[in-house]
Motif scaffolding. Structure first.
Motif, PDB file in Angstrom:
ATOM      1  N   UNK A   1       0.834  -1.198   0.000  1.00  0.00           N
ATOM      2  CA  UNK A   1       0.000   0.000   0.000  1.00  0.00           C
ATOM      3  C   UNK A   1       0.875   1.258   0.000  1.00  0.00           C
ATOM      4  N   UNK A   2       0.461   2.329  -0.691  1.00  0.00           N
ATOM      5  CA  UNK A   2       1.259   3.557  -0.669  1.00  0.00           C
ATOM      6  C   UNK A   2       1.359   4.175   0.731  1.00  0.00           C
ATOM      7  N   UNK A   3       2.547   4.701   1.045  1.00  0.00           N
ATOM      8  CA  UNK A   3       2.827   5.289   2.366  1.00  0.00           C
ATOM      9  C   UNK A   3       3.462   6.657   2.186  1.00  0.00           C
ATOM     10  N   UNK A   4       2.951   7.646   2.907  1.00  0.00           N
ATOM     11  CA  UNK A   4       3.530   8.993   2.933  1.00  0.00           C
ATOM     12  C   UNK A   4       3.991   9.278   4.357  1.00  0.00           C
ATOM     13  N   UNK A   5       5.230   9.718   4.509  1.00  0.00           N
ATOM     14  CA  UNK A   5       5.744  10.106   5.816  1.00  0.00           C
ATOM     15  C   UNK A   5       5.502  11.592   6.056  1.00  0.00           C
ATOM     16  N   UNK A   6       5.164  11.936   7.298  1.00  0.00           N
ATOM     17  CA  UNK A   6       5.128  13.315   7.771  1.00  0.00           C
ATOM     18  C   UNK A   6       6.161  13.438   8.883  1.00  0.00           C
TER      19      UNK A   6
ATOM     20  N   UNK B   1      12.868   2.193   3.586  1.00  0.00           N
ATOM     21  CA  UNK B   1      11.916   1.327   4.275  1.00  0.00           C
ATOM     22  C   UNK B   1      10.626   1.133   3.488  1.00  0.00           C
ATOM     23  N   UNK B   2      10.519   1.799   2.335  1.00  0.00           N
ATOM     24  CA  UNK B   2       9.378   1.541   1.465  1.00  0.00           C
ATOM     25  C   UNK B   2       8.356   2.643   1.337  1.00  0.00           C
ATOM     26  N   UNK B   3       8.645   3.854   1.856  1.00  0.00           N
ATOM     27  CA  UNK B   3       7.688   4.959   1.719  1.00  0.00           C
ATOM     28  C   UNK B   3       7.653   5.456   0.277  1.00  0.00           C
ATOM     29  N   UNK B   4       6.517   6.005  -0.117  1.00  0.00           N
ATOM     30  CA  UNK B   4       6.365   6.547  -1.457  1.00  0.00           C
ATOM     31  C   UNK B   4       6.676   8.035  -1.509  1.00  0.00           C
ATOM     32  N   UNK B   5       6.577   8.721  -0.368  1.00  0.00           N
ATOM     33  CA  UNK B   5       6.854  10.154  -0.353  1.00  0.00           C
ATOM     34  C   UNK B   5       7.136  10.603   1.074  1.00  0.00           C
ATOM     35  N   UNK B   6       7.651  11.827   1.209  1.00  0.00           N
ATOM     36  CA  UNK B   6       8.057  12.382   2.506  1.00  0.00           C
ATOM     37  C   UNK B   6       7.700  13.865   2.509  1.00  0.00           C
ATOM     38  N   UNK B   7       6.940  14.292   3.513  1.00  0.00           N
ATOM     39  CA  UNK B   7       6.549  15.694   3.630  1.00  0.00           C
ATOM     40  C   UNK B   7       7.049  16.229   4.964  1.00  0.00           C
ATOM     41  N   UNK B   8       7.757  17.331   4.911  1.00  0.00           N
ATOM     42  CA  UNK B   8       8.319  17.921   6.129  1.00  0.00           C
ATOM     43  C   UNK B   8       7.334  18.912   6.751  1.00  0.00           C
ATOM     44  N   UNK B   9       7.166  18.818   8.061  1.00  0.00           N
ATOM     45  CA  UNK B   9       6.359  19.781   8.811  1.00  0.00           C
ATOM     46  C   UNK B   9       7.191  21.033   9.076  1.00  0.00           C
ATOM     47  N   UNK B  10       6.558  22.206   9.137  1.00  0.00           N
ATOM     48  CA  UNK B  10       5.163  22.475   8.790  1.00  0.00           C
ATOM     49  C   UNK B  10       4.974  22.443   7.273  1.00  0.00           C
ATOM     50  N   UNK B  11       3.817  22.076   6.822  1.00  0.00           N
ATOM     51  CA  UNK B  11       3.561  21.959   5.393  1.00  0.00           C
ATOM     52  C   UNK B  11       2.250  22.654   5.056  1.00  0.00           C
ATOM     53  N   UNK B  12       2.099  22.983   3.784  1.00  0.00           N
ATOM     54  CA  UNK B  12       0.857  23.572   3.311  1.00  0.00           C
ATOM     55  C   UNK B  12      -0.100  22.424   2.990  1.00  0.00           C
ATOM     56  N   UNK B  13      -1.344  22.534   3.414  1.00  0.00           N
ATOM     57  CA  UNK B  13      -2.288  21.442   3.205  1.00  0.00           C
ATOM     58  C   UNK B  13      -2.524  21.157   1.724  1.00  0.00           C
ATOM     59  N   UNK B  14      -2.389  22.169   0.880  1.00  0.00           N
ATOM     60  CA  UNK B  14      -2.543  21.938  -0.558  1.00  0.00           C
ATOM     61  C   UNK B  14      -1.476  20.981  -1.075  1.00  0.00           C
ATOM     62  N   UNK B  15      -0.279  21.047  -0.474  1.00  0.00           N
ATOM     63  CA  UNK B  15       0.800  20.138  -0.879  1.00  0.00           C
ATOM     64  C   UNK B  15       0.438  18.707  -0.497  1.00  0.00           C
TER      65      UNK B  15
ATOM     66  N   UNK C   1       7.342  19.832  -5.578  1.00  0.00           N
ATOM     67  CA  UNK C   1       7.316  19.303  -4.219  1.00  0.00           C
ATOM     68  C   UNK C   1       8.243  18.105  -4.050  1.00  0.00           C
ATOM     69  N   UNK C   2       9.069  17.802  -5.083  1.00  0.00           N
ATOM     70  CA  UNK C   2       9.913  16.618  -5.060  1.00  0.00           C
ATOM     71  C   UNK C   2      11.388  17.020  -5.127  1.00  0.00           C
ATOM     72  N   UNK C   3      12.180  16.467  -4.232  1.00  0.00           N
ATOM     73  CA  UNK C   3      13.617  16.692  -4.311  1.00  0.00           C
ATOM     74  C   UNK C   3      14.209  15.692  -5.287  1.00  0.00           C
ATOM     75  N   UNK C   4      15.285  16.097  -5.960  1.00  0.00           N
ATOM     76  CA  UNK C   4      15.938  15.220  -6.925  1.00  0.00           C
ATOM     77  C   UNK C   4      16.424  13.949  -6.248  1.00  0.00           C
ATOM     78  N   UNK C   5      16.761  14.064  -4.964  1.00  0.00           N
ATOM     79  CA  UNK C   5      17.259  12.910  -4.224  1.00  0.00           C
ATOM     80  C   UNK C   5      16.188  11.836  -4.043  1.00  0.00           C
ATOM     81  N   UNK C   6      14.907  12.241  -4.044  1.00  0.00           N
ATOM     82  CA  UNK C   6      13.823  11.283  -3.883  1.00  0.00           C
ATOM     83  C   UNK C   6      13.832  10.255  -5.008  1.00  0.00           C
ATOM     84  N   UNK C   7      14.029  10.714  -6.235  1.00  0.00           N
ATOM     85  CA  UNK C   7      14.089   9.789  -7.374  1.00  0.00           C
ATOM     86  C   UNK C   7      15.295   8.876  -7.242  1.00  0.00           C
ATOM     87  N   UNK C   8      16.446   9.439  -6.883  1.00  0.00           N
ATOM     88  CA  UNK C   8      17.662   8.640  -6.734  1.00  0.00           C
ATOM     89  C   UNK C   8      17.455   7.514  -5.729  1.00  0.00           C
ATOM     90  N   UNK C   9      16.850   7.838  -4.596  1.00  0.00           N
ATOM     91  CA  UNK C   9      16.613   6.826  -3.558  1.00  0.00           C
ATOM     92  C   UNK C   9      15.691   5.728  -4.077  1.00  0.00           C
TER      93      UNK C   9
END
Length: 231
Positions: free
Chosen positions: A73-78, A93-107, A187-195
């Motif tokens: 199942x898709x997983x997003x980290x906060x 560990x298998x997450x699909x995305x990572x969002x750093x707090x504080x964040x905009x809810x639209x993101x 909203x994506x860092x280049x490092x996310x694709x590399x990982x």
């Protein structure tokens, strides 16, 4: 209506996220006992998980590993933590995305919508088996099988592999991969694709196929057929 499991111990933030997501017709569930996350995950059967890193009992990395042992199942980290190691670990560990707090809810909403659209629209299509380097790639079951064994990939991993195989022996640019995986690359860092690619290659190494995903520095990645590796 999609069911989302929000694993967040900050009650105020949980309620705010739940209210915002409910405006988009998402059904949001929380955890009542943070020592029984997997049990509640199994009972709820969500379509996507949003999880904080800092939690009671065990951290989010622990629960991400546990969920991955049961489901793709898709997983997003906060997280309020901004160290690159946390981002890398979450992807490993298998997450699909990572969002750093504080964040905009639209993101957050944009990422949730993009992942759900990609995963569930993609899986609803009629998908045939593909053969690549002597392996059978099943896009519906997210598996790659060779005589050496079979592995099950995450949603991002199988999606990246599909994009590369569809253009085998050709370079697929990093920009093309990012645009295909995540609707809004701002909203994506280049490092996310590399990982994600490194994680895919590591999984393929388990069945002897890791070397058939080539990195083209400054350009992108290429899936090669077995016969071309000796050219």
């Amino acid at each position: 209506m999609f069911k989302l499991l929000l694993i967040e111990d900050d009650t105020t933030l949980f309620n705010e996220i739940k209210d915002r997501l409910a405006q988009w017709s998402y059904d949001v569930y929380g955890i009542t006992d943070f020592s029984k996350v997997i049990q509640e995950f199994t009972d709820i059967k969500p379509d996507l998980v949003i999880i904080d890193i800092q939690l009671p009992k065990f951290d989010g990395f622990h629960w991400c590993r546990m969920i991955r042992s049961h489901s793709n199942i898709p997983i997003i980290f906060l997280s309020s933590r901004d160290h690159p190691t946390d981002i890398v670990m979450s992807m490993q560990f298998g997450a699909d995305d990572y969002i750093q707090k504080p964040f905009h809810f639209d993101v957050l909403i944009a990422k949730v919508q993009a992942i759900l659209r990609r995963v569930y629209n993609y899986n609803s299509e009629k998908i045939e088996l593909k053969t690549w380097c002597g392996a059978t790639v099943d896009y519906e079951k997210n598996t790659v099988t060779t005589t050496a064994g079979s592995i099950e990939l995450s949603k991002n991993e199988i999606f990246i592999l599909k994009l590369l195989i569809e253009q085998k022996n050709k370079i697929v640019s990093r920009e093309q991969l990012i645009n295909s995986l995540w609707d809004d690359k701002r909203f994506i860092s280049d490092n996310t694709l590399t990982v994600n690619v490194n994680r895919l290659r590591k999984r393929l190494d388990e069945i002897g196929l890791g070397s058939f995903i080539e990195t083209k520095v400054g350009q992108g990645y290429k899936a090669i057929e077995e016969a071309t590796i000796y050219d």
